[in-house]
Design a protein around this motif. Structure first.
Motif, PDB file in Angstrom:
ATOM      1  N   LEU A  88       0.828  -1.209   0.000  1.00  0.00           N
ATOM      2  CA  LEU A  88       0.000   0.000   0.000  1.00  0.00           C
ATOM      3  C   LEU A  88       0.865   1.264   0.000  1.00  0.00           C
ATOM      4  O   LEU A  88       0.559   2.226  -0.712  1.00  0.00           O
ATOM      5  N   LEU A  89       1.931   1.273   0.774  1.00  0.00           N
ATOM      6  CA  LEU A  89       2.815   2.436   0.802  1.00  0.00           C
ATOM      7  C   LEU A  89       3.477   2.651  -0.557  1.00  0.00           C
ATOM      8  O   LEU A  89       3.599   3.791  -1.026  1.00  0.00           O
ATOM      9  N   SER A  90       3.867   1.577  -1.203  1.00  0.00           N
ATOM     10  CA  SER A  90       4.467   1.686  -2.537  1.00  0.00           C
ATOM     11  C   SER A  90       3.457   2.236  -3.538  1.00  0.00           C
ATOM     12  O   SER A  90       3.778   3.122  -4.343  1.00  0.00           O
ATOM     13  N   GLN A  91       2.224   1.742  -3.478  1.00  0.00           N
ATOM     14  CA  GLN A  91       1.184   2.245  -4.378  1.00  0.00           C
ATOM     15  C   GLN A  91       0.903   3.718  -4.101  1.00  0.00           C
ATOM     16  O   GLN A  91       0.758   4.508  -5.023  1.00  0.00           O
ATOM     17  N   ALA A  92       0.831   4.089  -2.831  1.00  0.00           N
ATOM     18  CA  ALA A  92       0.563   5.487  -2.464  1.00  0.00           C
ATOM     19  C   ALA A  92       1.677   6.401  -2.989  1.00  0.00           C
ATOM     20  O   ALA A  92       1.397   7.474  -3.532  1.00  0.00           O
ATOM     21  N   ARG A  93       2.932   5.972  -2.831  1.00  0.00           N
ATOM     22  CA  ARG A  93       4.048   6.766  -3.373  1.00  0.00           C
ATOM     23  C   ARG A  93       3.896   6.941  -4.879  1.00  0.00           C
ATOM     24  O   ARG A  93       4.104   8.029  -5.417  1.00  0.00           O
ATOM     25  N   GLY A  94       3.535   5.861  -5.569  1.00  0.00           N
ATOM     26  CA  GLY A  94       3.351   5.903  -7.007  1.00  0.00           C
ATOM     27  C   GLY A  94       2.234   6.846  -7.440  1.00  0.00           C
ATOM     28  O   GLY A  94       2.235   7.358  -8.561  1.00  0.00           O
ATOM     29  N   LEU A  95       1.287   7.095  -6.544  1.00  0.00           N
ATOM     30  CA  LEU A  95       0.179   8.016  -6.823  1.00  0.00           C
ATOM     31  C   LEU A  95       0.521   9.459  -6.432  1.00  0.00           C
ATOM     32  O   LEU A  95      -0.312  10.349  -6.553  1.00  0.00           O
ATOM     33  N   GLY A  96       1.737   9.646  -5.953  1.00  0.00           N
ATOM     34  CA  GLY A  96       2.158  10.999  -5.586  1.00  0.00           C
ATOM     35  C   GLY A  96       1.721  11.422  -4.193  1.00  0.00           C
ATOM     36  O   GLY A  96       1.678  12.624  -3.895  1.00  0.00           O
ATOM     37  N   LEU A  97       1.429  10.469  -3.331  1.00  0.00           N
ATOM     38  CA  LEU A  97       1.013  10.775  -1.963  1.00  0.00           C
ATOM     39  C   LEU A  97       2.236  10.781  -1.047  1.00  0.00           C
ATOM     40  O   LEU A  97       3.137   9.954  -1.193  1.00  0.00           O
TER      41      LEU A  97
END
Length: 188
Positions: free
Chosen positions: A164-173
């Motif tokens: 989830l953290l990796s996905q969030a980073r990828g979304l610019g969060l």
């Protein structure tokens, strides 16, 4: 998510004014942030019930709260009742807010708008979800300043958390700013 103390009318009014300001500023912001796609398929029946807030980006309406949860319940009119609850250790009191959510389009898509005060709505977009078991979810608001990681249990596995953290980073969060919420109270 936002909170009102139980059951003081003066605090209710103050919190209502805060929510008015918050959602008034983003009243037209019910679409997901650019580059984010809400999950499809989304099944409200499976999403209903209690979720524990494990992480969030900081906002004044949740500041200082621990043991935060959100409970979702479908209503006969097609809306969703939202009950947000958290413990304020400074006041030694539970805070609670009841809101109403509506799908922004197809109910098979995890994109809703939520109001805790009158006609003012903010976006609520499920951008990651355990499609198999509905055990965890990642939700964004109307901008990249709003992020919540929710789960049915008070903890996530390291594997799911990292994904989830990796996905969030990828979304610019900005995951470096996440507050990991204590979930230790047994009286809530």
């Amino acid at each position: 998510m936002s909170y009102l103390p139980l059951p003081t009318a003066a605090r209710h009014c103050r919190a209502g004014l805060l929510l008015l300001l918050l959602f008034g500023l983003g009243a037209c912001s019910t679409a997901p942030p650019a580059g984010m796609t809400p999950v499809t398929p989304f099944d409200l029946t499976r999403y209903e019930g209690k979720w524990f807030e494990l992480a969030r980006l900081d906002h004044s309406f949740e500041r200082g709260l621990s043991d935060v949860s959100a409970t979702y319940r479908a209503q006969p009119d097609g809306s969703v009742e939202v009950i947000n609850r958290g413990y304020d250790s400074a006041r030694k009191d539970w805070q609670q807010a009841v809101g109403r959510a509506l799908f922004t389009g197809d109910p098979n898509r995890g994109s809703l708008k939520v109001s805790f005060f009158g006609p003012f709505y903010g976006g609520y977009h499920v951008v990651a979800l355990d499609q198999q078991h509905y055990r965890w979810a990642m939700v964004v608001g109307p901008s990249r300043d709003y992020l919540w990681i929710l789960a049915r249990d008070k903890r996530l596995s390291t594997e799911v958390r990292d994904r989830l953290l990796s996905q969030a980073r990828g979304l610019g969060l900005d995951v470096e700013q996440l507050i990991w919420v204590d979930q230790t109270r047994q009286d809530g």
